[in-house]
Design an enzyme around this catalytic site. Structure first.
Site, PDB file in Angstrom:
ATOM      1  N   HIS A 163     -86.292   7.069  53.960  1.00 45.54           N
ATOM      2  CA  HIS A 163     -86.116   5.721  54.549  1.00 45.54           C
ATOM      3  C   HIS A 163     -85.537   4.818  53.451  1.00 45.54           C
ATOM      4  O   HIS A 163     -86.199   3.884  52.978  1.00 45.54           O
ATOM      5  CB  HIS A 163     -87.469   5.211  55.049  1.00 45.54           C
ATOM      6  CG  HIS A 163     -87.376   4.057  56.004  1.00 45.54           C
ATOM      7  ND1 HIS A 163     -86.175   3.530  56.448  1.00 45.54           N
ATOM      8  CD2 HIS A 163     -88.353   3.318  56.610  1.00 45.54           C
ATOM      9  CE1 HIS A 163     -86.417   2.532  57.276  1.00 45.54           C
ATOM     10  NE2 HIS A 163     -87.719   2.377  57.389  1.00 45.54           N
ATOM     11  N   GLN A 216     -85.568   0.851  53.528  1.00 44.06           N
ATOM     12  CA  GLN A 216     -86.872   0.217  53.317  1.00 44.06           C
ATOM     13  C   GLN A 216     -87.174   0.083  51.822  1.00 44.06           C
ATOM     14  O   GLN A 216     -87.601  -0.976  51.362  1.00 44.06           O
ATOM     15  CB  GLN A 216     -87.972   1.045  54.009  1.00 44.06           C
ATOM     16  CG  GLN A 216     -89.333   0.421  53.882  1.00 44.06           C
ATOM     17  CD  GLN A 216     -89.466  -0.869  54.675  1.00 44.06           C
ATOM     18  OE1 GLN A 216     -89.212  -0.881  55.873  1.00 44.06           O
ATOM     19  NE2 GLN A 216     -89.866  -1.951  54.027  1.00 44.06           N
TER      20      GLN A 216
HETATM   21  N1  NVA Z   1     -93.275   6.837  57.949  1.00 47.86           N
HETATM   22  C1  NVA Z   1     -93.100   5.998  59.110  1.00 47.86           C
HETATM   23  C2  NVA Z   1     -92.292   4.794  58.777  1.00 47.86           C
HETATM   24  C3  NVA Z   1     -92.061   3.841  59.912  1.00 47.86           C
HETATM   25  C4  NVA Z   1     -91.160   2.704  59.547  1.00 47.86           C
HETATM   26  C5  NVA Z   1     -92.426   6.816  60.205  1.00 47.86           C
HETATM   27  O1  NVA Z   1     -91.530   7.603  59.897  1.00 47.86           O
HETATM   28  O2  NVA Z   1     -92.816   6.673  61.379  1.00 47.86           O
HETATM   29  N1   CP Z   2     -90.325  -0.475  58.544  1.00 47.38           N
HETATM   30  C1   CP Z   2     -89.544  -0.166  59.576  1.00 47.38           C
HETATM   31  O1   CP Z   2     -88.551   0.541  59.445  1.00 47.38           O
HETATM   32  O2   CP Z   2     -89.931  -0.716  60.761  1.00 47.38           O
HETATM   33  P1   CP Z   2     -89.378  -0.376  62.211  1.00 47.38           P
HETATM   34  O3   CP Z   2     -89.861   1.013  62.568  1.00 47.38           O
HETATM   35  O4   CP Z   2     -89.969  -1.436  63.086  1.00 47.38           O
HETATM   36  O5   CP Z   2     -87.876  -0.431  62.200  1.00 47.38           O
END
Ligand code: NVA
Ligand code: CP
Length: 303
Positions: A129, A132
């Site tokens: 990610h 983020q």
């Molecule tokens: N680790 C979480 C992050 C959500 C923003 C997921 O992948 O669901």
């Molecule tokens: N932190 C994040 O990516 O949030 P969302 O899943 O709401 O996009």
């Protein structure tokens, strides 16, 4: 042409530029000053998983840059009817200037990027990610200055966020103290690390927090892993960031969470809603950091 598929796709020097640019873009936004560097450019956003922050930050951000967006999901496009990802990439990238994708396997976004005529941004995969952590480090710098040489405690799942923090530590010169339940460890190969020099593993989450400058966590069950929910609730019970863990960290330690959060699971309400938490700045900074990112991918460094 550059893509942003994982954190290590950029150099430390490129991050220095992006953090400075994001600060300028944020300052202009707060002063209601126009910043229309992407007029007539279109961003395609493809969501194969749910989102609040990623959707709003990219969509609002692109409009604020003078551009426009197209929003696609699995359910309302041919992606959900098994059109090959390569064909989708060829078509979507002929009509737009930039693509953001939230999907499952990293290999899927890599296949899309390999067939795209335009830059592709990872808006979250099972493995990473990067947007983020880009915003998180920008937030750390805003509050405390450079993150180089500092210690970040990761308490929880060895997931996409953990992998991305590890890549960032490797690149930007800080250390991650990782504590996960047994069976949910980070995997150096999946995280794409050259070595284990920038992280230390702790079985006890309290030990991981000792002296940390930033304590961070994430949901026990990430999107796509819901079938494991019950097993995870049992395994993660002791991996809740609480006031004792924050007290073990450095006196001026910050708390971050990418959100959405589950109070009483991975974090105590008193911590996420407490004075050391910067989660709302962190969420807002997704937009400022990604505006800098989109501009950089389309225009390069702007004087
Ligand atoms: N680790 C979480 C992050 C959500 C923003 C997921 O992948 O669901
Ligand atoms: N932190 C994040 O990516 O949030 P969302 O899943 O709401 O996009």
């Amino acid at each position: 042409m550059q893509h942003y598929l994982q954190f290590k796709d950029f150099s430390a020097d490129e991050y220095a530029y992006l953090f400075a640019r994001a600060a300028l873009i944020k300052k202009k936004f707060k002063a209601y000053e126009k910043h229309h560097t992407l007029v007539d450019r279109t961003l395609a956003m493809i969501f194969e998983k749910a989102s609040t922050r990623t959707r709003v930050s990219f969509e609002a951000g692109m409009y604020q840059l003078g551009g426009s967006v197209v929003h696609l999901t699995t359910g309302d496009s041919q992606l959900g009817r098994a059109e090959p990802i390569e064909d989708s990439a060829k078509v979507i990238s002929r009509m737009t200037d930039l693509v953001m994708i939230r999907t499952f396997e990293q290999t899927k976004i890599e296949r899309f990027a390999a067939n795209s005529r335009v830059p592709v941004i990872n808006g979250l995969t099972n493995e990473f990610h990067p947007c983020q952590v880009l915003a998180d480090i920008f937030t750390y710098i805003e509050h405390r200055g450079s993150i180089a040489g500092k210690t970040v405690a990761w308490v929880g799942d060895g997931n996409n966020m953990a992998n991305t923090w590890l890549q960032a530590a490797d690149l930007l010169g800080f250390t991650v103290h990782v504590s996960t339940p047994s069976g949910y460890e980070v995997n150096q190969a999946v995280a794409g690390l050259r070595s284990s020099d920038s992280y230390r593993v702790f079985t006890d989450p309290l030990q991981a927090c000792q002296g940390a400058h930033l304590v961070t966590t994430d949901v026990w069950t990430s999107m796509g892993y819901e079938a494991e929910n019950e097993a995870r609730r049992a395994a993660f019970a002791s991996w809740c960031v609480d006031r004792t863990m924050m007290a073990a960290a450095a006196p001026d330690a910050l708390f971050m969470h990418c959100l959405p959060a589950h109070r009483g699971e991975e974090v105590e309400a008193e911590v996420i809603d407490g004075p050391q938490s910067v989660v709302w700045d962190e969420a807002e900074n997704r937009m400022h950091a990604q505006k800098a990112l989109m501009e950089y991918l389309l225009l390069g460094r702007v004087a």
